[in-house]
Every structure is written in C-alpha cells, then in structure tokens.
Design a protein around this motif. Structure first.
Motif, PDB file in Angstrom:
ATOM      1  N   ASP A   1       0.811  -1.220   0.000  1.00 22.59           N
ATOM      2  CA  ASP A   1       0.000   0.000   0.000  1.00 22.59           C
ATOM      3  C   ASP A   1       0.847   1.274   0.000  1.00 22.59           C
ATOM      4  O   ASP A   1       0.334   2.364   0.221  1.00 22.59           O
ATOM      5  CB  ASP A   1      -0.943   0.005   1.204  1.00 22.59           C
ATOM      6  CG  ASP A   1      -0.187  -0.131   2.523  1.00 22.59           C
ATOM      7  OD1 ASP A   1       0.909  -0.741   2.511  1.00 22.59           O
ATOM      8  OD2 ASP A   1      -0.669   0.370   3.542  1.00 22.59           O
ATOM      9  N   ILE A   2       2.110   1.109  -0.246  1.00 19.78           N
ATOM     10  CA  ILE A   2       2.970   2.297  -0.298  1.00 19.78           C
ATOM     11  C   ILE A   2       2.623   3.119  -1.531  1.00 19.78           C
ATOM     12  O   ILE A   2       2.518   2.601  -2.638  1.00 19.78           O
ATOM     13  CB  ILE A   2       4.458   1.885  -0.375  1.00 19.78           C
ATOM     14  CG1 ILE A   2       4.893   1.236   0.916  1.00 19.78           C
ATOM     15  CG2 ILE A   2       5.337   3.087  -0.694  1.00 19.78           C
ATOM     16  CD1 ILE A   2       5.157   2.175   2.040  1.00 19.78           C
ATOM     17  N   LYS A   3       2.445   4.384  -1.282  1.00 21.80           N
ATOM     18  CA  LYS A   3       2.209   5.308  -2.397  1.00 21.80           C
ATOM     19  C   LYS A   3       3.541   5.977  -2.731  1.00 21.80           C
ATOM     20  O   LYS A   3       4.186   6.565  -1.877  1.00 21.80           O
ATOM     21  CB  LYS A   3       1.192   6.376  -1.988  1.00 21.80           C
ATOM     22  CG  LYS A   3       0.762   7.281  -3.133  1.00 21.80           C
ATOM     23  CD  LYS A   3       0.196   8.575  -2.613  1.00 21.80           C
ATOM     24  CE  LYS A   3      -1.195   8.407  -2.018  1.00 21.80           C
ATOM     25  NZ  LYS A   3      -1.777   9.708  -1.595  1.00 21.80           N
ATOM     26  N   ARG A   4       3.933   5.870  -3.941  1.00 21.86           N
ATOM     27  CA  ARG A   4       5.214   6.465  -4.316  1.00 21.86           C
ATOM     28  C   ARG A   4       4.989   7.684  -5.206  1.00 21.86           C
ATOM     29  O   ARG A   4       3.898   7.952  -5.648  1.00 21.86           O
ATOM     30  CB  ARG A   4       6.088   5.440  -5.020  1.00 21.86           C
ATOM     31  CG  ARG A   4       6.186   4.123  -4.285  1.00 21.86           C
ATOM     32  CD  ARG A   4       7.505   3.437  -4.502  1.00 21.86           C
ATOM     33  NE  ARG A   4       8.589   4.158  -3.875  1.00 21.86           N
ATOM     34  CZ  ARG A   4       8.939   4.023  -2.591  1.00 21.86           C
ATOM     35  NH1 ARG A   4       8.280   3.185  -1.821  1.00 21.86           N
ATOM     36  NH2 ARG A   4       9.915   4.717  -2.086  1.00 21.86           N
TER      37      ARG A   4
ATOM     38  N   SER B   1       1.446  15.243  -3.187  1.00 16.53           N
ATOM     39  CA  SER B   1       0.470  16.172  -3.735  1.00 16.53           C
ATOM     40  C   SER B   1       0.461  17.437  -2.892  1.00 16.53           C
ATOM     41  O   SER B   1       0.986  17.481  -1.773  1.00 16.53           O
ATOM     42  CB  SER B   1      -0.926  15.547  -3.729  1.00 16.53           C
ATOM     43  OG  SER B   1      -1.414  15.473  -2.413  1.00 16.53           O
TER      44      SER B   1
ATOM     45  N   GLU C   1      -1.240  16.836   0.330  1.00 14.60           N
ATOM     46  CA  GLU C   1      -0.400  16.110   1.281  1.00 14.60           C
ATOM     47  C   GLU C   1       0.599  17.061   1.932  1.00 14.60           C
ATOM     48  O   GLU C   1       0.839  16.997   3.137  1.00 14.60           O
ATOM     49  CB  GLU C   1       0.342  14.979   0.562  1.00 14.60           C
ATOM     50  CG  GLU C   1      -0.533  13.798   0.218  1.00 14.60           C
ATOM     51  CD  GLU C   1       0.232  12.748  -0.578  1.00 14.60           C
ATOM     52  OE1 GLU C   1       0.073  11.555  -0.291  1.00 14.60           O
ATOM     53  OE2 GLU C   1       0.968  13.115  -1.507  1.00 14.60           O
TER      54      GLU C   1
ATOM     55  N   GLY D   1      -0.548   5.633   2.758  1.00 15.96           N
ATOM     56  CA  GLY D   1       0.414   5.250   1.738  1.00 15.96           C
ATOM     57  C   GLY D   1       1.770   5.898   1.879  1.00 15.96           C
ATOM     58  O   GLY D   1       2.702   5.540   1.173  1.00 15.96           O
ATOM     59  N   ARG D   2       1.869   6.840   2.778  1.00 11.67           N
ATOM     60  CA  ARG D   2       3.159   7.496   2.974  1.00 11.67           C
ATOM     61  C   ARG D   2       3.799   6.985   4.256  1.00 11.67           C
ATOM     62  O   ARG D   2       3.119   6.762   5.248  1.00 11.67           O
ATOM     63  CB  ARG D   2       2.986   9.006   3.064  1.00 11.67           C
ATOM     64  CG  ARG D   2       2.380   9.640   1.835  1.00 11.67           C
ATOM     65  CD  ARG D   2       3.290   9.495   0.634  1.00 11.67           C
ATOM     66  NE  ARG D   2       2.800  10.255  -0.508  1.00 11.67           N
ATOM     67  CZ  ARG D   2       3.408  10.288  -1.691  1.00 11.67           C
ATOM     68  NH1 ARG D   2       4.488   9.557  -1.903  1.00 11.67           N
ATOM     69  NH2 ARG D   2       2.909  11.004  -2.671  1.00 11.67           N
TER      70      ARG D   2
END
Length: 326
Positions: A64-67, A71, A74, A98-99
């Motif tokens: 679930d890591i957001k790379r 934004s 964020e 995700g971060r």
DNA sequence: AAAGATTCCAACCGCAAGATT
DNA sequence: GAATCTTGCGGTTGGAATCTT
C-alpha cells in the motif's frame, strides 16, 4: 528496559537490498505474515537482521505504499500536522495513507523545511524568523509569505501573533496601544489554538462564529475566496493605510487595532488584523469550513510557488483528526 | 566535458517504551 | 520488581543522481 541487541552480527548483510532479497521478503510475508521480525530473516532465508527486514518492508515493499511526488494537499497536511505535532513523523504518516514516516521526514527535511526558512518561518516552532527583519520593513515581503500558500493563514497569523508579542515586549507603545486587549504568552496561545481546534473538530467541523476563551468572537476576516483574488506585485510589501511604511515598526500597535492593506496593483484589499490576532483558531476554522482546496501537482517546486497565488484557501482533509494526538 | 556542489532518499543507528520472562 | 526481548521512532549518514559552474 533492555537495550536492543545489536543486529550487527557477523554474516548479516547490510546496505542496499537486492531484488532477490526483496522478493524473498515479499514472498515470505505474503505467505506467513511477518510474525516476529527477529525470527523472520532466518525463516525467510535472508542474511539480514530483523530490523532491516522490517524497515525494508514498511518503508518500501509494503503493497500500500504510495510512491511519487507529494500532492499539494499532502504537503499542506504535513505542514499543518507538523505545526501541531512537531517531529512526530509516524503520527503524521498515520494521516497520510500510503506514505511512510521516513518518506515524510525526508520530504520535510529536503523540501518543506527549506521553503519555510525561505519564507522566514522557523520550521521548528512555525513562528516567524522575521521578528528582527520587521524592523526593516523592506524585508517584510508579503509576496514571499503569500506566495507560499500552504501556511497562508495559519502561518500568517502565527507570524502576526508572534510579531506582536515580540514587538510588544520591546515597545513602549504597547500598553497604550493595545490596552484592553488580552494577549497571552505564546505557549498559552498555542494551547488555546489547539484546544479550540480540537473542539471545532468535535463540533461538526464547522463553527462559523466560534466563541473564544477571551470572550471574543471569531470574525471571519474576509471571505476565504478573497485570498484567491490577491495579486501581489513584485515589490509588494505590507502597507498600512495612512502610515509611513518605511517606519512600519513604529506602527505595529496600529496594526493590531486597524485594518491593514495588501496592495494588488491598482486595487487593494483591507483586512482586519485585530480579528486575526485575537482569534488564533480562525485558521483552523477556515481550514475546516472553506471549500476544498485545489489539489495541485505541479511538476516542479517552482511551478508550485508560482501557482500559489491562485490557491490561498486551505483545508485540512476530513481524514485529519489531530485530536487523537492531543 | 569535467569537477564540484547540491539534492534526494534508502538504510542504518541508537534510544525508549511496552511486552515478556 | 528486575532483566531481557521486541518493536517502533526519530535522527543521521552515505552514495547515487542531478545540477551548476
């Protein structure tokens, strides 16, 4: 409390992970869950310490890591949360799906921190570094403040508050000028800020005219959208109607009770700084009740900066509930 | 094109707190 | 209650990539 046993046993690999190691770790966790990190490396056939495996998984391999770029929203959230929570990266990360804490920490140290310093804001305290600079109004470049929108209202108010308290302490004009107004030490103000913010969170997130501990009433300074409309020219400085702006320091107390003006070419906007300064929670309120902020994903940081004049309203995403950390 | 400076970020380290023995 | 283990956190480091001169 026992000390963490050293992972640096002979034969344990350190340094960058190879794709093969990554795959082993992923395969193992997908089959067995990570279980005990200490025993995982052995069971998974990895010559790493458990700590290293955990870090690799949580910071990089987790599905679930957001790379990719942060934004704009964020970034706003990080700044806001940091102003409340400080370097509690894990707590901040918990609010940014995700971060990872590591990623946020790196982003803070690599980007945001520098921008705050450029803006004259102490990244640790979120208060102004400009107190001394304000003695020289040519250094008070509001464009610089407003152009970097993420902090726009919160930070402007913090700066104003901080400036005020600082100036008040050193100015003989204080007592006569702000007599009758109640100002609190900065810590107390921050506490009030947090308390009110928390209360508002609990009160359905929108409180148009929230009462304040000093008995005052929050007055919306200007429609949030006004901030969209301000166009700051290159040489814009904070200007105060009817005063010598080359000697702004002497008029600081005036700022407290009078409105101030932000020039925008031939036009200008007036703001009531009194309400700004006396209502530390107004920013939070605005953030919570204003329309959704524009989500901007500019390709470069400069793009963001140059586009900032379009985006002056700010909103903490609904998912943000800092009361958990109070 | 090369050297130096700067930025980025994965990974490490040490500490602290909670859990377990 | 003390010692030990486990996990998580925040600060820091070092190397690769990128930018600047």
């Amino acid at each position: 409390m026992g000390r963490t046993p050293c992972c640096d046993k002979s034969g344990l690999k350190k340094g960058p992970w190879t794709p093969e190691e990554d795959q082993k770790l992923i395969d193992y966790i997908q089959k067995h869950d990570h279980g005990s990190w200490r025993t995982l490396p052995k069971n998974a056939g990895l010559a790493r310490c458990g700590k290293s495996c955990r870090l690799r998984w949580t910071n990089y391999l987790r599905p679930d890591i957001k790379r990719g770029r942060f934004s704009f929203e964020e970034e706003e959230t990080i700044i806001q949360l940091h102003s409340i929570l400080g370097n509690k990266w894990s707590a901040i990360a918990a609010r940014l799906p995700g971060r990872t804490d590591n990623e946020i920490k790196n982003y803070w140290n690599g980007h945001i921190k520098k921008r705050l310093i450029r803006m004259g804001i102490d990244p640790v305290t979120h208060t102004s570094l400009l107190n001394s600079s304000l003695c020289n109004p040519t250094l008070l470049n509001l464009c610089g403040l407003l152009g970097l929108h993420p902090l726009i209202k919160t930070e402007l108010m913090r700066i104003a508050t901080n400036l005020l308290s600082s100036q008040c302490q050193s100015s003989g004009l204080v007592n006569q000028s702000i007599q009758g107004q109640q100002y609190l030490p900065q810590d107390a103000q921050a506490q009030q800020h947090l308390e009110v913010f928390q209360n508002q969170q609990l009160q359905n997130q929108t409180v148009p005219n929230a009462p304040f501990p000093d008995g005052g009433q929050f007055q919306e300074v200007a429609d949030t959208n006004l901030w969209h409309d301000i166009v700051i020219s290159d040489s814009d400085l904070m200007t105060v109607p009817g005063v010598d702006n080359n000697n702004l320091e002497a008029y600081i107390p005036s700022l407290v009770s009078d409105s101030f003006c932000i020039s925008s070419g031939s036009d200008s906007q007036n703001y009531n700084l009194t309400s700004l300064l006396s209502t530390p929670a107004s920013s939070s309120d605005n953030m919570l009740s204003s329309p959704p902020s524009t989500c901007m994903n500019s390709s470069t940081e400069d793009d963001r900066d140059s586009s900032c004049s379009d985006i002056y309203d700010f909103q903490i995403p609904n998912l943000l509930d800092v009361s958990d950390y109070m």
